[in-house]
Design a protein around this motif. Structure first.
Motif, PDB file in Angstrom:
ATOM      1  N   PHE A 107       1.021  -1.246   0.115  1.00 12.59           N
ATOM      2  CA  PHE A 107       0.092   0.154  -0.012  1.00 12.59           C
ATOM      3  C   PHE A 107       0.743   1.133   0.002  1.00 12.59           C
ATOM      4  O   PHE A 107       1.630   1.312   0.738  1.00 12.59           O
ATOM      5  CB  PHE A 107      -0.821  -0.235   1.076  1.00 12.59           C
ATOM      6  N   VAL A 108       0.719   2.317  -1.077  1.00 18.77           N
ATOM      7  CA  VAL A 108       1.568   3.110  -1.050  1.00 18.77           C
ATOM      8  C   VAL A 108       0.415   4.581  -1.350  1.00 18.77           C
ATOM      9  O   VAL A 108       0.710   5.465  -2.039  1.00 18.77           O
ATOM     10  CB  VAL A 108       2.774   3.167  -2.209  1.00 18.77           C
ATOM     11  N   GLY A 109      -0.750   4.312  -0.674  1.00 22.04           N
ATOM     12  CA  GLY A 109      -1.675   5.533  -0.953  1.00 22.04           C
ATOM     13  C   GLY A 109      -1.687   6.519   0.285  1.00 22.04           C
ATOM     14  O   GLY A 109      -0.715   6.441   1.006  1.00 22.04           O
ATOM     15  N   THR A 110      -2.895   7.315   0.339  1.00 21.47           N
ATOM     16  CA  THR A 110      -3.123   8.232   1.358  1.00 21.47           C
ATOM     17  C   THR A 110      -4.049   7.892   2.347  1.00 21.47           C
ATOM     18  O   THR A 110      -4.771   6.601   2.355  1.00 21.47           O
ATOM     19  CB  THR A 110      -3.445   9.568   0.805  1.00 21.47           C
ATOM     20  N   LYS A 111      -4.278   8.426   3.421  1.00 20.34           N
ATOM     21  CA  LYS A 111      -5.244   8.309   4.259  1.00 20.34           C
ATOM     22  C   LYS A 111      -6.935   8.183   3.362  1.00 20.34           C
ATOM     23  O   LYS A 111      -7.791   7.358   3.798  1.00 20.34           O
ATOM     24  CB  LYS A 111      -5.821   9.367   5.261  1.00 20.34           C
ATOM     25  N   ILE A 112      -6.866   8.777   2.110  1.00 25.26           N
ATOM     26  CA  ILE A 112      -7.899   8.874   1.347  1.00 25.26           C
ATOM     27  C   ILE A 112      -7.995   8.029   0.209  1.00 25.26           C
ATOM     28  O   ILE A 112      -9.029   7.320  -0.032  1.00 25.26           O
ATOM     29  CB  ILE A 112      -8.394  10.182   1.191  1.00 25.26           C
ATOM     30  N   HIS A 113      -7.040   7.634  -0.537  1.00 23.03           N
ATOM     31  CA  HIS A 113      -6.852   7.364  -1.723  1.00 23.03           C
ATOM     32  C   HIS A 113      -6.034   6.009  -1.520  1.00 23.03           C
ATOM     33  O   HIS A 113      -4.875   6.218  -1.225  1.00 23.03           O
ATOM     34  CB  HIS A 113      -6.450   8.287  -2.926  1.00 23.03           C
ATOM     35  N   GLY A 114      -6.338   5.095  -2.401  1.00 16.99           N
ATOM     36  CA  GLY A 114      -5.392   3.864  -2.382  1.00 16.99           C
ATOM     37  C   GLY A 114      -4.605   3.836  -3.522  1.00 16.99           C
ATOM     38  O   GLY A 114      -4.924   4.412  -4.909  1.00 16.99           O
ATOM     39  N   ALA A 115      -3.357   3.611  -3.533  1.00 18.03           N
ATOM     40  CA  ALA A 115      -2.712   3.239  -4.716  1.00 18.03           C
ATOM     41  C   ALA A 115      -1.526   2.198  -4.184  1.00 18.03           C
ATOM     42  O   ALA A 115      -1.437   2.003  -2.782  1.00 18.03           O
ATOM     43  CB  ALA A 115      -1.489   4.418  -4.984  1.00 18.03           C
ATOM     44  N   TRP A 116      -1.180   1.247  -5.131  1.00 19.85           N
ATOM     45  CA  TRP A 116      -0.467  -0.058  -4.944  1.00 19.85           C
ATOM     46  C   TRP A 116       0.641  -0.372  -5.457  1.00 19.85           C
ATOM     47  O   TRP A 116       0.549  -0.097  -6.923  1.00 19.85           O
ATOM     48  CB  TRP A 116      -1.685  -1.075  -5.084  1.00 19.85           C
ATOM     49  N   ALA A 117       1.582  -0.730  -5.157  1.00 20.25           N
ATOM     50  CA  ALA A 117       2.788  -1.277  -5.729  1.00 20.25           C
ATOM     51  C   ALA A 117       2.826  -2.868  -5.861  1.00 20.25           C
ATOM     52  O   ALA A 117       2.805  -3.574  -4.826  1.00 20.25           O
ATOM     53  CB  ALA A 117       4.152  -0.841  -5.143  1.00 20.25           C
ATOM     54  N   VAL A 118       2.952  -3.540  -7.052  1.00 23.43           N
ATOM     55  CA  VAL A 118       3.002  -4.752  -7.405  1.00 23.43           C
ATOM     56  C   VAL A 118       4.522  -5.219  -7.450  1.00 23.43           C
ATOM     57  O   VAL A 118       4.884  -4.683  -8.660  1.00 23.43           O
ATOM     58  CB  VAL A 118       2.033  -5.421  -8.450  1.00 23.43           C
ATOM     59  N   GLU A 145       4.759  11.798  -4.917  1.00 26.02           N
ATOM     60  CA  GLU A 145       6.332  11.840  -4.685  1.00 26.02           C
ATOM     61  C   GLU A 145       6.359  11.282  -3.184  1.00 26.02           C
ATOM     62  O   GLU A 145       7.255  10.235  -2.877  1.00 26.02           O
ATOM     63  CB  GLU A 145       7.016  13.240  -4.874  1.00 26.02           C
ATOM     64  N   PRO A 146       5.682  11.873  -2.395  1.00 23.67           N
ATOM     65  CA  PRO A 146       5.742  11.477  -1.075  1.00 23.67           C
ATOM     66  C   PRO A 146       5.311  10.000  -0.540  1.00 23.67           C
ATOM     67  O   PRO A 146       5.703   9.321   0.145  1.00 23.67           O
ATOM     68  CB  PRO A 146       5.035  12.516  -0.073  1.00 23.67           C
ATOM     69  N   GLU A 147       4.256   9.634  -1.169  1.00 26.67           N
ATOM     70  CA  GLU A 147       3.556   8.353  -0.828  1.00 26.67           C
ATOM     71  C   GLU A 147       4.069   7.421  -1.736  1.00 26.67           C
ATOM     72  O   GLU A 147       4.325   6.077  -1.288  1.00 26.67           O
ATOM     73  CB  GLU A 147       1.870   8.425  -1.213  1.00 26.67           C
ATOM     74  N   ILE A 148       4.148   7.576  -3.117  1.00 31.59           N
ATOM     75  CA  ILE A 148       4.773   6.555  -3.922  1.00 31.59           C
ATOM     76  C   ILE A 148       6.118   6.413  -3.979  1.00 31.59           C
ATOM     77  O   ILE A 148       6.628   5.332  -3.858  1.00 31.59           O
ATOM     78  CB  ILE A 148       3.941   6.644  -5.395  1.00 31.59           C
ATOM     79  N   ALA A 149       6.895   7.351  -4.402  1.00 29.38           N
ATOM     80  CA  ALA A 149       8.371   7.533  -4.661  1.00 29.38           C
ATOM     81  C   ALA A 149       8.820   7.169  -3.218  1.00 29.38           C
ATOM     82  O   ALA A 149       9.642   6.324  -2.992  1.00 29.38           O
ATOM     83  CB  ALA A 149       8.839   8.671  -5.303  1.00 29.38           C
ATOM     84  N   GLU A 150       8.588   8.151  -2.253  1.00 31.41           N
ATOM     85  CA  GLU A 150       9.546   8.141  -0.977  1.00 31.41           C
ATOM     86  C   GLU A 150       8.766   6.654  -0.273  1.00 31.41           C
ATOM     87  O   GLU A 150       9.643   6.218   0.531  1.00 31.41           O
ATOM     88  CB  GLU A 150       9.276   9.184  -0.409  1.00 31.41           C
ATOM     89  N   GLY A 153      10.677  -6.036 -11.929  1.00 32.74           N
ATOM     90  CA  GLY A 153      10.502  -4.437 -11.624  1.00 32.74           C
ATOM     91  C   GLY A 153       9.094  -4.307 -10.958  1.00 32.74           C
ATOM     92  O   GLY A 153       8.351  -5.345 -10.248  1.00 32.74           O
ATOM     93  N   ILE A 154       8.596  -3.004 -10.851  1.00 33.58           N
ATOM     94  CA  ILE A 154       7.233  -2.834 -10.188  1.00 33.58           C
ATOM     95  C   ILE A 154       6.297  -2.211 -11.098  1.00 33.58           C
ATOM     96  O   ILE A 154       6.424  -1.519 -11.934  1.00 33.58           O
ATOM     97  CB  ILE A 154       7.790  -1.481  -9.012  1.00 33.58           C
ATOM     98  N   ILE A 155       5.040  -2.810 -11.106  1.00 34.21           N
ATOM     99  CA  ILE A 155       3.785  -2.143 -11.465  1.00 34.21           C
ATOM    100  C   ILE A 155       3.166  -1.354 -10.175  1.00 34.21           C
ATOM    101  O   ILE A 155       2.773  -1.809  -9.382  1.00 34.21           O
ATOM    102  CB  ILE A 155       2.698  -3.199 -12.020  1.00 34.21           C
ATOM    103  N   VAL A 156       2.767  -0.259 -10.641  1.00 38.90           N
ATOM    104  CA  VAL A 156       2.117   0.615  -9.750  1.00 38.90           C
ATOM    105  C   VAL A 156       0.518   0.849 -10.176  1.00 38.90           C
ATOM    106  O   VAL A 156       0.244   0.916 -11.449  1.00 38.90           O
ATOM    107  CB  VAL A 156       2.603   2.103  -9.680  1.00 38.90           C
ATOM    108  N   ILE A 157      -0.461   0.575  -9.389  1.00 36.07           N
ATOM    109  CA  ILE A 157      -1.755   0.619  -9.603  1.00 36.07           C
ATOM    110  C   ILE A 157      -2.220   2.054  -8.952  1.00 36.07           C
ATOM    111  O   ILE A 157      -2.231   2.329  -7.718  1.00 36.07           O
ATOM    112  CB  ILE A 157      -2.706  -0.349  -8.945  1.00 36.07           C
TER     113      ILE A 157
END
Length: 322
Positions: free
Chosen positions: A86-97, A115-120, A102-106
């Protein structure tokens, strides 16, 4: 649970045989049980009482939209499965597979959060964001696509949207718009290394919403995650689009359950109780079940809530005074 709510729907009185908003809303509430109230309350809100004196319209502030304070949205990244983060925020979901190549981001979040949630976030998880090879954007609304340009410019992955939602982005502001890249077709498989995800075009929330099946592992045991790519609708959603939503939900339910999906992930944390599951995961003891593994019955009921609430909205419109 599945047997009990099916029996309820099939054996209640004639009111439930009627194609009314109330009947569909009741079916949705029964399917929701206690574990899917997030999606139920989002797409099946109680009808508002008539207001003979509408509230005055609020004046909108001039200028560009301001980013909210970080403390309102920032969430720590979390490893949820062996290969899903899980690389999302308190409100919105984002996911790294994560895969062997390599990596697939959803989903790409709002621009301010990418940048702060996904990259960092990936770096905090000891993963390398330069290994992002693909970003699948479920649909072209800014809360899921706003960070796509940052990811595209910074890490050079391929971006994937449906044709209809690339067009949706093209109709929006040029500032912050990513360069058009790969177009997803219905049932398309995306393979990276040892992992293949499957994407379906499920129009309704937008004309080209993508819903996805993702193989995951929990301590080496295989499971299948499903993400219903677009959930909410409003009074402004065109009737034909609502009808497409109903058909899409039924079809994706058949596809997901037929494929063995037993995990639900979401791109809004309220829909599936993401934050509660993250908290439960932190308390998980060795050998205890993963809170994200909910079973095929739960997947069935989740998508039943979506379709029945959309049917309620259609029925309400068709019977509303003209």
């Amino acid at each position: 649970m599945m047997r009990s709510w099916l029996v309820f729907v099939l054996t209640t009185g004639t009111a439930f045989a009627q194609d009314t908003a109330e009947a569909h809303r009741a079916r949705a509430k029964t399917a929701a049980g206690t574990d899917h109230l997030g999606i139920y309350h989002t797409v099946c809100p109680e009808p508002a009482p008539p207001n003979p004196t509408p509230a005055p319209a609020r004046a909108r502030a001039a200028g560009p939209r301001q980013d909210p304070p970080r403390e309102q949205w920032y969430a720590e990244p979390v490893k949820v499965f062996d290969n899903l983060y899980f690389v999302g925020t308190k409100i919105h979901g984002a996911w790294a597979v994560t895969t062997s190549q390599g990596i697939i981001v959803i989903d790409a979040l709002y621009g301010y959060a990418a940048e702060p949630e996904i990259a960092e976030g990936l770096r905090k998880l000891q993963l390398d964001p330069t290994q992002i090879k693909y970003v699948v954007v479920s649909h072209g609304h800014g809360d899921h696509s706003g960070g796509a340009k940052y990811l595209q410019d910074t890490f050079k992955p391929h971006l994937l949207l449906s044709a209809a939602d690339w067009d949706l982005l093209d109709r929006g502001p040029a500032a912050g718009r990513p360069v058009r890249d790969l177009v997803v077709t219905d049932g398309q498989k995306l393979t990276l290394g040892d992992t293949t995800i499957t994407m379906y075009i499920t129009p309704g929330h937008t004309l080209g919403t993508i819903s996805t099946l993702i193989p995951v592992k929990d301590n080496g045991k295989p499971h299948l995650a499903m993400e219903w790519g677009g959930t909410a609708f409003t009074a402004a959603t065109p009737l034909d689009q609502l009808k497409s939503y109903i058909s899409s939900a039924a079809r994706f339910q058949d596809l997901a359950v037929g494929a063995g999906a037993d995990v639900i992930i979401a791109n809004h944390t309220v829909f599936d109780g993401t934050l509660e599951k993250l908290a439960a995961l932190q308390e998980r003891k060795p050998g205890a079940p993963n809170p994200w593994v909910v079973g095929k019955d739960s997947v069935t009921r989740y998508l039943t809530v979506a379709s029945e609430c959309a049917k309620a909205a259609v029925a309400a419109r068709q019977t509303a005074p003209q």
